[in-house]
Design an enzyme around this catalytic site. Structure first.
Site, mmCIF file in Angstrom:
data_model
loop_
_atom_site.group_PDB
_atom_site.id
_atom_site.type_symbol
_atom_site.label_atom_id
_atom_site.label_comp_id
_atom_site.label_asym_id
_atom_site.label_seq_id
_atom_site.Cartn_x
_atom_site.Cartn_y
_atom_site.Cartn_z
ATOM 1 N N ASP A 1 0.718 -1.132 0.145
ATOM 2 C CA ASP A 1 -0.046 0.168 -0.021
ATOM 3 C C ASP A 1 0.693 1.238 -0.063
ATOM 4 O O ASP A 1 0.477 2.232 -0.545
ATOM 5 C CB ASP A 1 -1.098 -0.190 1.166
ATOM 6 C CG ASP A 1 -2.263 -0.417 0.635
ATOM 7 O OD1 ASP A 1 -2.818 0.109 -0.213
ATOM 8 O OD2 ASP A 1 -2.923 -1.133 1.255
ATOM 9 N N GLU B 1 -4.535 4.994 0.509
ATOM 10 C CA GLU B 1 -3.391 4.170 0.751
ATOM 11 C C GLU B 1 -2.774 4.460 1.774
ATOM 12 O O GLU B 1 -2.465 3.481 2.452
ATOM 13 C CB GLU B 1 -2.731 4.290 -0.385
ATOM 14 C CG GLU B 1 -3.205 3.892 -2.015
ATOM 15 C CD GLU B 1 -3.711 2.757 -2.284
ATOM 16 O OE1 GLU B 1 -3.745 1.899 -1.524
ATOM 17 O OE2 GLU B 1 -4.108 2.627 -3.585
ATOM 18 N N HIS C 1 -4.773 2.613 4.641
ATOM 19 C CA HIS C 1 -4.690 1.268 4.721
ATOM 20 C C HIS C 1 -3.264 0.765 5.406
ATOM 21 O O HIS C 1 -3.306 -0.192 6.042
ATOM 22 C CB HIS C 1 -4.729 0.731 3.275
ATOM 23 C CG HIS C 1 -5.985 0.963 2.443
ATOM 24 N ND1 HIS C 1 -6.016 0.733 1.172
ATOM 25 C CD2 HIS C 1 -7.177 1.461 2.983
ATOM 26 C CE1 HIS C 1 -7.189 1.199 0.611
ATOM 27 N NE2 HIS C 1 -8.074 1.636 1.606
ATOM 28 N N TYR D 1 -2.769 -1.881 8.649
ATOM 29 C CA TYR D 1 -2.060 -2.726 8.788
ATOM 30 C C TYR D 1 -1.346 -2.561 9.958
ATOM 31 O O TYR D 1 -0.982 -3.505 10.773
ATOM 32 C CB TYR D 1 -1.266 -3.157 7.555
ATOM 33 C CG TYR D 1 -1.915 -3.325 6.231
ATOM 34 C CD1 TYR D 1 -3.062 -3.938 6.209
ATOM 35 C CD2 TYR D 1 -1.427 -2.529 5.050
ATOM 36 C CE1 TYR D 1 -3.732 -3.893 4.998
ATOM 37 C CE2 TYR D 1 -2.139 -2.658 3.978
ATOM 38 C CZ TYR D 1 -3.338 -3.445 3.775
ATOM 39 O OH TYR D 1 -4.075 -3.444 2.441
ATOM 40 N N GLU E 1 -3.415 -3.654 -8.141
ATOM 41 C CA GLU E 1 -4.711 -3.488 -7.286
ATOM 42 C C GLU E 1 -5.799 -4.387 -7.548
ATOM 43 O O GLU E 1 -6.531 -4.738 -6.815
ATOM 44 C CB GLU E 1 -5.297 -2.039 -7.283
ATOM 45 C CG GLU E 1 -4.120 -1.100 -6.612
ATOM 46 C CD GLU E 1 -4.737 0.345 -6.819
ATOM 47 O OE1 GLU E 1 -4.782 0.894 -5.532
ATOM 48 O OE2 GLU E 1 -4.903 0.834 -7.663
ATOM 49 N N GLU F 1 -10.262 -0.397 -2.734
ATOM 50 C CA GLU F 1 -9.408 -0.980 -3.775
ATOM 51 C C GLU F 1 -10.200 -1.485 -4.945
ATOM 52 O O GLU F 1 -9.749 -1.198 -6.071
ATOM 53 C CB GLU F 1 -8.766 -2.167 -3.073
ATOM 54 C CG GLU F 1 -7.838 -1.989 -2.034
ATOM 55 C CD GLU F 1 -6.407 -0.946 -2.500
ATOM 56 O OE1 GLU F 1 -6.323 -0.742 -3.756
ATOM 57 O OE2 GLU F 1 -5.604 -0.526 -1.756
#
Length: 381
Positions: A125, A156, A159, A163, A229, A263
């Site tokens: 990402d 992005e 994201h 994580y 993607e 996404e």
């Protein structure tokens, strides 16, 4: 998720950079640089000639990059509006059950899968963020395209935060997880391929008026929208969704469902933009070059799947992972208007589209009730 593609599965109409009977860029002042009102005029000039929406182009446009409307690409503005309806953050999703699952319920093989999916996604990402912000957005010459891509850059980053939130919540060794893309060859291979395709297109002196460069840029954007993607991300969440089906790691999986929603929009926007670019520039992609992209992507994904699922987990295996990659790749190829790379590939994970969908809006003060298939109904591959 397929609903996002309904409008742009059809071939994009061929568009020209000017209105019928007008010379390209005729709305700009003589000697004016693209997107810079008044550039090249006398220092004392107080105004510039007006421009028209028809002067806009995806790249190499002569319109004013600061003039949002009237739109030439109203679909791009709709993407932006839809993206802003999807706002969320990882802090809204509880992770306490995931902590228990990771430490007490996952098998060693399942922990290996879970950790390496996160290790791959953390780097991917950030790479996607750099690609859009530095290689693609900078070369767009229509502001409605740039506005959505600015939102995409933010997503992005969101994201990446997600994580990190999962890694931190579970108490994983951050340095070790983040370094896996460098030290694990099968993860490094995917990132290395993406970096190679990004390297030249990111340069600010990459002149898209050169037809060879334009072709290379279109191929690079096709790769990032349709493969990186559209296939790698879409397929990349599947192992976590396989755990979710069994009632495991539900908080992480729910966050990936939100990411998946973003996404799919990124992929749909990129595919629509690539097709519009090809039509505007009357550009034909070299079919052998496109075929090589699919071959390289499949080889990298196959190596990754072999490492990730060296031991199959209940309901999921390397062969299922690759079967789904080929099936999704054919779907993306049809949407791009290029030849299917894997004719006859079957949908081996029919539950994936449903599992990855958020079927209703979440009440963040309550836990979402989700139906899971019991482990006894799943099969070892």
């Amino acid at each position: 998720m397929s609903a996002f593609f309904d409008d742009w599965d059809r071939p994009a109409p061929r568009q020209t950079g000017c209105a019928s009977g007008s010379a390209p860029g005729s709305g700009a002042a003589a000697g004016q640089a693209p997107g810079v009102p008044g550039a090249g005029t006398a220092a004392h000039a107080s105004a510039a000639a007006p421009v028209r929406a028809s002067d806009k182009r995806v790249v190499n446009g002569q319109g004013d990059i600061n003039q949002l409307a009237p739109f030439k690409y109203p679909w791009a503005w709709r993407f932006f509006l839809n993206a802003n309806r999807n706002h969320w953050t990882p802090l809204e999703i509880p992770m306490a059950q995931d902590v228990h699952d990771y430490h007490h319920r996952l098998t060693p093989a399942e922990r290996h899968v879970f950790e390496n999916v996160l290790a791959y996604l953390t780097t991917s990402d950030i790479l996607a963020m750099r690609n859009i912000g530095l290689a693609v957005m900078e070369k767009m010459t229509a502001p409605e395209l740039q506005v959505y891509q600015a939102r995409q850059v933010y997503e992005e980053a969101l994201h990446t935060w997600t994580y990190q939130h999962c890694i931190e919540s579970l108490g994983l060794d951050q340095q070790e997880i983040y370094n896996r893309y460098r030290v694990v060859p099968e993860i490094h291979g995917k990132i290395s391929l993406a970096n190679r395709l990004l390297e030249r297109a990111m340069r600010t002196d990459f002149d898209l008026r050169d037809r060879g460069n334009l072709h290379e840029f279109a191929l690079s954007y096709l790769f990032f929208a349709g493969i990186f993607e559209g296939c790698w991300f879409y397929n990349g969440f599947s192992p976590i969704f396989a755990l979710q089906r069994r009632g495991l790691m539900k908080g992480t999986a729910e966050q990936l469902q939100y990411i998946m929603r973003d996404e799919v929009m990124h992929c749909a926007f990129g595919i629509r933009t690539v097709r519009t670019l090809l039509a505007e520039e009357n550009l034909q992609l070299d079919p052998l070059a496109v075929a090589r992209l699919w071959e390289e992507a499949e080889a990298a994904e196959s190596a990754y799947a072999g490492y990730l699922l060296r031991e199959p987990i209940l309901g999921y295996s390397a062969s299922l992972h690759m079967g789904q990659f080929r099936f999704v790749a054919n779907r993306r190829a049809r949407q791009l208007g290029v030849a299917e790379p894997f004719p006859g590939a079957q949908n081996v994970l029919p539950w994936l589209d449903e599992q990855s969908n958020l079927r209703k809006e979440k009440n963040f003060f309550e836990t979402r009730v989700t139906e899971y298939q019991t482990g006894g109904a799943l099969a070892w591959e």
